[in-house]
Design a protein around this motif. Structure first.
Motif, PDB file in Angstrom:
ATOM      1  N   GLY A   1       0.842  -1.187   0.000  1.00  0.00           N
ATOM      2  CA  GLY A   1       0.000   0.000   0.000  1.00  0.00           C
ATOM      3  C   GLY A   1       0.880   1.240   0.000  1.00  0.00           C
ATOM      4  O   GLY A   1       2.095   1.159   0.236  1.00  0.00           O
ATOM      5  N   SER A   2       0.284   2.427  -0.233  1.00  0.00           N
ATOM      6  CA  SER A   2       1.078   3.651  -0.316  1.00  0.00           C
ATOM      7  C   SER A   2       0.316   4.863   0.176  1.00  0.00           C
ATOM      8  O   SER A   2      -0.767   5.172  -0.306  1.00  0.00           O
ATOM      9  CB  SER A   2       1.506   3.895  -1.772  1.00  0.00           C
ATOM     10  OG  SER A   2       2.047   5.200  -1.909  1.00  0.00           O
ATOM     11  N   GLY A   3       0.916   5.573   1.132  1.00  0.00           N
ATOM     12  CA  GLY A   3       0.325   6.810   1.643  1.00  0.00           C
ATOM     13  C   GLY A   3       0.559   7.992   0.728  1.00  0.00           C
ATOM     14  O   GLY A   3      -0.155   8.990   0.795  1.00  0.00           O
ATOM     15  N   VAL A   4       1.555   7.885  -0.142  1.00  0.00           N
ATOM     16  CA  VAL A   4       1.827   8.959  -1.090  1.00  0.00           C
ATOM     17  C   VAL A   4       0.902   8.840  -2.306  1.00  0.00           C
ATOM     18  O   VAL A   4       0.481   9.836  -2.877  1.00  0.00           O
ATOM     19  CB  VAL A   4       3.321   8.944  -1.508  1.00  0.00           C
ATOM     20  CG1 VAL A   4       3.577   9.816  -2.729  1.00  0.00           C
ATOM     21  CG2 VAL A   4       4.186   9.413  -0.331  1.00  0.00           C
ATOM     22  N   LEU A   5       0.563   7.617  -2.670  1.00  0.00           N
ATOM     23  CA  LEU A   5      -0.225   7.407  -3.894  1.00  0.00           C
ATOM     24  C   LEU A   5      -1.732   7.274  -3.654  1.00  0.00           C
ATOM     25  O   LEU A   5      -2.517   7.422  -4.586  1.00  0.00           O
ATOM     26  CB  LEU A   5       0.273   6.142  -4.607  1.00  0.00           C
ATOM     27  CG  LEU A   5       1.719   6.213  -5.129  1.00  0.00           C
ATOM     28  CD1 LEU A   5       2.133   4.869  -5.724  1.00  0.00           C
ATOM     29  CD2 LEU A   5       1.876   7.327  -6.156  1.00  0.00           C
ATOM     30  N   ILE A   6      -2.168   6.980  -2.440  1.00  0.00           N
ATOM     31  CA  ILE A   6      -3.586   6.649  -2.234  1.00  0.00           C
ATOM     32  C   ILE A   6      -4.524   7.777  -2.658  1.00  0.00           C
ATOM     33  O   ILE A   6      -5.577   7.522  -3.265  1.00  0.00           O
ATOM     34  CB  ILE A   6      -3.867   6.190  -0.777  1.00  0.00           C
ATOM     35  CG1 ILE A   6      -5.306   5.646  -0.667  1.00  0.00           C
ATOM     36  CG2 ILE A   6      -3.600   7.296   0.247  1.00  0.00           C
ATOM     37  CD1 ILE A   6      -5.631   4.956   0.651  1.00  0.00           C
TER      38      ILE A   6
END
Ligand SMILES: [Zn+2]
Length: 316
Positions: A216-221
């Motif tokens: 998962g990604s907090g930059v891309l979500i």
């Protein structure tokens, strides 16, 4: 004689898998009755919930059979099948899993072995491993439920960016718009009904679980959510991973919420703040109404810190 040995083996294996199911849940949840509640969204589309059951399940009654989206925690497959029998006499032919997490896929193993299981291709790879989600899975993680069940319930079909299943009133469109909650979050659209099941990339109006263990990604979500909002046309109802249904306007707002969170953390990092300092001071911006306050429960407070850490680590 051989038959007796075989029977004894079956009984032992059965007892083992029961033990595993019990191990994966807290004792109270394992013994509590599994009550499935039904919310009718359309004449042939239902949302199934259940206290302690895990993610929201969608049941789509097609002309020639039934498609189930997400199958909840261990032990919930049969209660879902029992409830479906009350809704339709048609056979369940297809499962779609929105992503790899145990509270969305574990019931798969209780469905007939002939059922087709469709997922995004990264989720197919993740379900082989069933790695624990970042920050929420106990250490050591529970045994891989698919290995315990000899591979039953694992995906039989996968897609990369888009796939259409069925046509006309039966059509289901599957999309992948990029990383967010995991690296395999499928968006499941019922175009004739103007409904989408978003899974946990939109679990509700709260900080998302960013599962770095499953990429998962907090930059891309935020971008992924915005891409979904831009590309999914003609949708009235969004089924969330764990909350009530929402609208496309809610989805657009949730994309902004996640982008704002990322920008706040990146700005604070640039200003020299530590992960602990950022987590201690961050508050939900006032314009986001009805969102779960991270200070309201220890789990949400822990999630805030975990998400700050993930955006921090992803930002060079
Ligand atoms: Zn999840």
């Amino acid at each position: 004689m051989k038959r007796i040995i075989l029977l004894a083996t079956l009984v032992t294996v059965g007892a083992l898998s029961l033990g595993v199911a019990a191990f994966q849940q807290p004792p109270a949840a394992a013994t509590a009755p599994k009550v499935v509640e039904v919310q009718k969204l359309r004449d042939n589309l239902f949302m199934l919930t259940g206290n302690g059951g895990g993610g929201n399940t969608a049941v789509f009654v097609r002309s020639d059979g039934i498609t189930v989206v997400d199958t909840k925690n261990p032990g919930w497959g049969q209660p879902i099948l029992d409830k479906i029998k009350e809704l339709s006499s048609k056979p369940v032919t297809t499962i779609i899993n929105t992503h790899t997490h145990g509270d969305h896929v574990s019931g798969n193993v209780e469905f007939p072995a002939t059922v087709e299981v469709i997922v995004q291709e990264n989720t197919k790879a993740n379900m082989q491993e069933m790695r624990g989600a970042t920050g929420v899975t106990p250490n050591p993680p529970p045994p891989n439920i698919f290995k315990v069940n000899n591979g039953r319930g694992l995906p039989t079909k996968s897609f990369k960016d888009k796939m259409t299943v069925g046509k006309g009133a039966d059509e289901i469109d599957l999309y992948y718009f990029g990383r967010g909650h995991t690296n395999g979050d499928a968006w499941v659209v019922f175009p004739a009904l103007r409904v989408v099941h978003a899974g946990d990339i939109f679990s509700g109006k709260n900080l998302p679980l960013l599962d770095a263990n499953n990429f998962g990604s907090g930059v891309l979500i935020g971008d992924t959510l915005a891409k979904a909002h831009k590309n999914l046309k003609n949708i009235e109802t969004v089924i969330t991973g764990h909350s009530t249904t929402m609208t496309m306007a809610d989805l657009a707002e949730y994309a902004e919420f996640n982008k704002d969170f990322m920008k706040d953390v990146q700005a604070a990092k640039k200003a020299g703040k530590s992960v602990d300092e950022i987590a201690a001071s961050w508050k939900i911006p006032a314009k986001y109404k009805g969102y779960t306050d991270p200070a309201s429960t220890p789990a949400q407070t822990a999630r805030l810190k975990a998400n700050v850490q993930i955006v921090f680590d992803e930002t060079k």
